[in-house]
Design an enzyme around this catalytic site. Structure first.
Site, short mmCIF file in Angstrom:
data_model
loop_
_atom_site.label_atom_id
_atom_site.label_comp_id
_atom_site.label_asym_id
_atom_site.label_seq_id
_atom_site.Cartn_x
_atom_site.Cartn_y
_atom_site.Cartn_z
N GLY A 10 2.31 -0.82 -1.01
CA GLY A 10 3.44 -0.13 -0.39
C GLY A 10 3.59 -0.48 1.08
O GLY A 10 4.70 -0.74 1.56
N ASN A 11 2.47 -0.51 1.82
CA ASN A 11 2.55 -0.83 3.24
C ASN A 11 2.98 -2.28 3.47
O ASN A 11 3.61 -2.59 4.47
CB ASN A 11 1.20 -0.59 3.93
CG ASN A 11 0.91 0.89 4.08
OD1 ASN A 11 1.77 1.65 4.53
ND2 ASN A 11 -0.26 1.31 3.66
N LYS A 125 -4.15 11.02 0.54
CA LYS A 125 -3.29 9.83 0.39
C LYS A 125 -2.25 9.76 1.50
O LYS A 125 -1.36 10.61 1.60
CB LYS A 125 -2.60 9.89 -0.97
CG LYS A 125 -1.73 8.69 -1.26
CD LYS A 125 -2.57 7.48 -1.60
CE LYS A 125 -1.77 6.22 -1.60
NZ LYS A 125 -2.62 5.04 -1.54
N LYS A 209 -2.08 3.62 -6.22
CA LYS A 209 -1.54 2.58 -7.12
C LYS A 209 -2.61 1.55 -7.50
O LYS A 209 -2.50 0.90 -8.54
CB LYS A 209 -0.31 1.91 -6.54
CG LYS A 209 -0.57 0.99 -5.36
CD LYS A 209 -0.54 -0.46 -5.72
CE LYS A 209 -1.02 -1.40 -4.66
NZ LYS A 209 -1.77 -1.00 -3.52
N LYS A 271 -8.90 -0.38 -3.14
CA LYS A 271 -8.61 -1.68 -3.76
C LYS A 271 -9.90 -2.28 -4.34
O LYS A 271 -9.92 -2.77 -5.46
CB LYS A 271 -8.01 -2.65 -2.74
CG LYS A 271 -6.66 -2.18 -2.24
CD LYS A 271 -6.04 -3.16 -1.27
CE LYS A 271 -4.99 -2.48 -0.43
NZ LYS A 271 -4.16 -1.49 -1.08
#
Ligand SMILES: Nc1ncnc2c1ncn2[C@@H]1O[C@H](COP(=O)(O)OP(=O)(O)O)[C@@H](O)[C@H]1O
Ligand SMILES: NC(=O)OP(=O)(O)O
Length: 310
Positions: A10-11, A125, A209, A271
């Site tokens: 997203g970033n 988050k 995500k 991640k």
């Protein structure tokens, strides 16, 4: 031919629709390269900045123009539509340019979470934009939001981030993939829902995500998980003068680095954990972390961090 889940951060998708469209257009070329090479590609994406912006806009309209309030899960669904639209259009245009006949479809995805998940009591988050400490404290007082420092980059609003348990639309996603569709799914980690006696109900949270993409990749029995973010590679001692790139990372070394706190919680740590969860289930699987705009170089083996079980 491999089945590959590619997750876009997203970033890394920029700060405006214009920036996002340009970034996505560029990435579409690499993604279609994978399709052309014969791989089955499934795309997922984050939504932290985007869902924060949508929520802020909706709250502002409700406060100032007395429009109906939009609950947070609805904002999550809107972020899937907004990002899915850009991805879908860019992929369709690139396929048309290369005269490849392949349908592209975004699936509004709900992901079930546990209503008793402790994450609901401890928001972690980051969503929306970055603020100074002073502004963050002021907005906290005014709006009752919670802000936390995000990996040395400034203060951001935080919301609960429960663990993804079940992808509700999995069977449809699978059918679409098996019928030659290029599928975008699990956007923003999926709209979080809980199972109640009355059926599914959205809850105000943002699922990570990376975790949802790993679950999707596992459920689809994918061979590879690719996480695209804003850095070309993962480092130890990141941001320090002695930072060192990790070209390859196995699960044993990764566990050591995690204990040393080498990966920032809320950014690189989820991640790495998602990649480890995915590769630990089979030594035939691998995961790759690299940047959104250098995917071609990473696929050529020139950069990126390759994560394997052994
Ligand atoms: N050890 C590390 N190696 C590389 N990047 C790191 C590390 N620790 C933290 N980061 C930060 O993590 C960021 C990626 O996380 P984030 O911005 O949350 O990703 P996303 O693209 O999924 O929104 C990188 O841009 C970088 O600033
Ligand atoms: N949902 C989610 O994890 O979004 P980001 O990739 O923007 O953090």
């Amino acid at each position: 031919m491999a089945k590959i889940v590619v997750a876009l951060g997203g970033n890394a998708l920029g700060k405006s629709p214009k920036e996002q469209m340009e970034l996505v257009r560029n990435t579409a070329k690499s993604l279609i390269g994978l399709v052309k090479a014969g791989h089955k590609v499934v795309i997922s994406h984050g939504n932290g900045p985007q869902v924060g912006a949508i929520n802020l806009g909706m709250n502002f309209a409700a406060e100032h123009d007395k429009t109906a309030a939009f609950p947070f899960p609805e904002c999550g669904a809107m972020s899937q539509g907004y990002i899915g639209y850009h991805l879908q259009q860019s992929l369709q245009n690139e396929l048309a340019r290369q005269q490849i006949d392949k349908p592209v479809i975004s699936v509004i995805t709900q992901v079930a979470v546990d209503a008793t998940d402790k994450a609901f009591d401890n928001p972690t988050k980051p969503i929306g934009d970055f603020y100074s400490q002073e502004d963050a404290r002021r907005i906290e007082q005014e709006k009752n939001y919670i802000f936390k420092e995000d990996a040395g980059r400034g203060y951001r609003q935080v919301v609960p981030s429960p663990r993804p348990v079940e992808i509700i639309e999995l069977s449809s996603i699978n059918t679409l993939i098996e019928n030659n569709n290029l599928v975008i799914a699990s956007g923003g980690g999926g709209v979080p829902v809980i199972k109640t006696d009355q059926g599914l109900r959205g809850v105000p949270a943002v699922i990570d995500k990376d975790k949802s993409s790993a679950l999707l990749a596992d459920n689809l029995d994918a061979d590879q998980l690719i996480i695209l973010t804003a850095v070309d590679e993962v480092y130890i001692n990141y941001g320090k003068t002695n930072q060192q790139v990790l070209k390859k990372l196995n699960s044993t070394d990764a566990d050591i680095y995690i204990k040393e706190g080498q990966f920032a919680p809320g950014s690189m740590l989820p991640k790495i954990e998602a990649c480890l969860n995915f590769v630990k289930k089979s030594n035939m699987r691998c995961a790759l972390i690299t940047s959104l705009n250098r995917l071609d170089d990473a696929l050529a083996g020139n950069l990126g961090t390759l994560i394997t079980q052994k």
